[in-house]
Design an enzyme around this catalytic site. Structure first.
Site, PDB file in Angstrom:
ATOM      1  N   SER A 158      -9.892  -0.785   7.182  1.00  0.00           N
ATOM      2  CA  SER A 158      -9.312  -0.478   5.857  1.00  0.00           C
ATOM      3  C   SER A 158      -8.783  -1.955   5.309  1.00  0.00           C
ATOM      4  O   SER A 158      -8.006  -1.603   4.193  1.00  0.00           O
ATOM      5  CB  SER A 158      -8.446   0.631   5.994  1.00  0.00           C
ATOM      6  OG  SER A 158      -9.117   1.542   6.052  1.00  0.00           O
ATOM      7  N   LYS A 169       0.967  -1.144   0.073  1.00  0.00           N
ATOM      8  CA  LYS A 169      -0.172   0.176   0.227  1.00  0.00           C
ATOM      9  C   LYS A 169       0.762   1.289  -0.067  1.00  0.00           C
ATOM     10  O   LYS A 169       1.912   1.316   0.701  1.00  0.00           O
ATOM     11  CB  LYS A 169      -0.873  -0.014   1.155  1.00  0.00           C
ATOM     12  CG  LYS A 169      -2.039   1.110   1.300  1.00  0.00           C
ATOM     13  CD  LYS A 169      -2.730   0.936   2.640  1.00  0.00           C
ATOM     14  CE  LYS A 169      -3.729   1.890   2.804  1.00  0.00           C
ATOM     15  NZ  LYS A 169      -4.741   1.645   4.069  1.00  0.00           N
ATOM     16  N   SER A 182      -9.841   1.677   3.074  1.00  0.00           N
ATOM     17  CA  SER A 182      -8.849   2.309   2.211  1.00  0.00           C
ATOM     18  C   SER A 182      -7.770   1.576   1.670  1.00  0.00           C
ATOM     19  O   SER A 182      -7.114   1.902   0.602  1.00  0.00           O
ATOM     20  CB  SER A 182      -8.152   3.324   3.257  1.00  0.00           C
ATOM     21  OG  SER A 182      -7.310   2.832   3.993  1.00  0.00           O
TER      22      SER A 182
END
Lengths: 486, 99
Positions: free
Chosen positions: A178, A79, A154
């Protein structure tokens, strides 16, 4: 052979038997990215050259019989919230569009030293604020199962990349769901460990008392391997837990005989999506068949968790994001007249709307006159939510809930109403507030062909119990990956 | 409380100044509407009696670790400054602070 479809443990076996090579696997993963990512948009940065070099190094180690372990030569997506030395790290924000960190996050350092290959950095909601990846400053990621739908957020880029075989496994972060919510929406396994189990050093901060790093993977065993690789105390993160890290893979085959699985009535409200409910009930039956015992529990303050979270997280974010002022790194607006004005111009130009609104909410609830009514109140409610779980774990060993109230929703469906979007994390948020470990694994597929996740919650440092149950459940669930080929 | 009475445009502007943001008039309208509805959502916490409940700031109880105060190598100045929008003489450069 379609090596890109395999798991970490399958690839490692092939590597050791010299039946596949890290370079070949990395090439396949990279060409997969080249083919699919124009549509999926899971990647913000692709580092093909350095990945191939890392793969060649791994290959040499295998040929010399000096493998560094299970992750050696495995393409792992990151990420874009993790600092990577020499590789652009944006956190999904225009304000960090050109930021190139001078050091690695601890978790990146750990993966690197274990031989992992890094194909690139994955898309996300700006500063990890969002549940759909629509808040990325660089355009949304699409769900590989249905490109009209969101991958969740997210860590939506991480979940989508794993689901579409654009990497073998990925690392994400989870502040209110997330990792687990996008894992559920994309049909992969996602783990949010106990708060403090994994170092946050070099992880761009959103809400420091809630943020935690964890894996997204194709199966439970891979998730255990990934967590093993990154967990542990870090002297550079004073909130990291000093307890030694157990061997998570050992717990996989422990089974669930005699385990009490808590079912909290508050997590099955009357309006719950029928298919989501059906998938969770199927999992209850499977666990029962394997020797577990369902018990009814109550978590009475569940209804207050989302409000509590949306006070605490923005408050911490408003403080953490004060650092983006155009002085030391990131965007600096050239419009500013004088230093203070430069702060205003830079932040106004660099942050997206969701981030601005959360900074505003946080600034408001921390401002004088409102602190006690909001922030202090929310922290007291947090104590009550934590106690709910403490009491529940006197009656059960694990808790089983839905991960997300619905399967993946359409792009644009929830962007006009922030509260609607916030409620998609209703089952994951309490776990962050209480600091507990949680895991989402694919439980089934909806009639429309969308994955539905089930959520296991454990007591503090109860990762092994979660892995045992998830592994047992995984082997019983008739699960077929049905991603439409693009 | 009904909609539109929890936070005024003036308050939104004041908060924006504290947060070092300069929203446009349209953004201020949007933020006022959205913040009003979010603050309304927070009202439900008032239903809970929290007298005597100590706040949780961190979920896992830890004793704060101590360590020796020893000098350790840090990043070279050049690398620290490598992302600076403007630099000079080994320092971050900013616009004039005092007019």
């Amino acid at each position: 052979m379609e090596l890109f479809r395999l798991t970490i443990h399958e690839l490692n076996e092939l590597y050791r038997e010299k039946k596949a090579s890290p370079v070949e696997v990395t090439r396949q993963v990279l060409s997969r990215v080249e083919k699919l990512d124009p549509e999926i948009h899971a990647y913000l940065t692709v580092t093909a050259d350095s990945a191939l070099k890392e793969a060649r190094d791994a290959e040499e180690r295998f040929s010399r019989g000096e493998s560094r372990g299970l992750l050696d030569g495995i393409p792992v997506g990151l990420k874009d919230i993790f600092l990577t030395r020499g590789v652009k790290t944006t956190c999904g924000s225009r304000i960090l569009e050109n930021f190139v960190p001078p050091f690695d996050a601890t978790v990146v350092e750990k993966l690197r030293s274990q031989g992992a290959v890094f194909p690139g950095k994955l898309n996300m909601d700006e500063f990890a604020m969002g549940s759909s990846n629509e808040n990325s400053g660089f355009g949304p990621t699409r769900n590989p199962w249905d490109r009209e739908r969101v991958p969740g957020g997210s860590s939506g880029g991480s979940a989508a990349a794993v689901a579409a075989d654009e990497c073998v496994a990925a690392l994400g972060t989870d502040t209110g769901g997330s990792i687990r919510q996008p894992a559920s929406l994309c049909g992969v396994v996602g783990v949010k460990p106990t708060y403090g189990r994994v170092s946050r050093y070099g992880v761009i901060a959103f809400a420091s008392s809630l943020d935690q790093v964890g894996p997204l993977a194709k199966d439970v065993e891979d998730a255990a391997i990934m967590l093993q690789a990154v967990a542990g105390h870090d002297p550079r993160d004073s909130t990291s837990i000093p307890q030694p890290v157990p061997d998570y893979r050992k717990s996989l085959r422990a089974g669930v005989k005699g385990i009490r699985v808590g079912l909290a009535r508050e997590y099955f409200p009357p309006g719950l999506d029928l298919e989501v409910n059906g998938v969770v009930q199927d999992s209850v039956r499977l666990l029962e068949k394997l020797g577990a015992r369902p018990v009814s529990i109550s978590l009475p303050h569940t209804d207050y968790a989302v409000a509590c979270y949306y006070i605490i997280a923005p408050a911490e974010a408003s403080s953490n994001l004060a650092r983006y002022d155009g002085v030391k790194y990131g965007l600096r607006s050239s419009q500013g007249k004088g230093l203070i004005d430069t702060y205003f111009q830079t932040r106004t130009a660099g942050f997206g709307h969701e981030v601005k609104r959360r900074i505003m909410i946080g600034t408001y609830t921390l401002s004088s006159g409102y602190y006690d009514a909001y922030y202090r109140k929310a922290q007291a409610v947090r104590t009550l939510i934590r106690r709910d779980f403490e009491n529940a774990f006197k009656e059960c060993d694990l808790i089983l809930t839905p991960t997300s109230p619905t399967p993946a929703f359409k792009l644009g469906e929830k962007t006009t109403d922030p509260l609607q979007m916030y409620l998609s994390d209703i089952f994951t948020i309490p776990v962050n507030l209480a600091g507990l470990p949680g895991l989402s694994l694919p439980g089934g597929v909806s009639r429309t062909g969308l994955p539905i996740g089930v959520h296991l919650i454990g007591p503090p440092l109860g990762e092994e119990k979660i892995f045992s149950a998830a592994y047992a459940l995984e082997s019983e669930i008739k699960w077929e990956r049905r991603i439409p080929e693009l | 409380m009904k909609n539109g009475s929890r936070i005024s445009k003036e308050e939104v502007l004041h908060i924006a100044r504290l947060a070092r943001l300069s929203p446009s008039p349209e953004e201020i309208d949007k933020l006022t509407r959205e913040m009003d509805s979010i603050l309304g959502f927070f009202e439900r916490l008032k239903e809970i009696d929290t007298t005597g409940i100590e706040p949780t700031s961190h979920a896992v109880e830890l004793t704060w670790p101590f360590r020796e105060d020893e000098a350790r190598p840090s990043l070279p100045v050049d690398e620290v400054l490598s992302n600076a929008p403007e630099r000079g003489k080994g320092m971050f450069k900013v616009k004039k602070v005092i007019e």
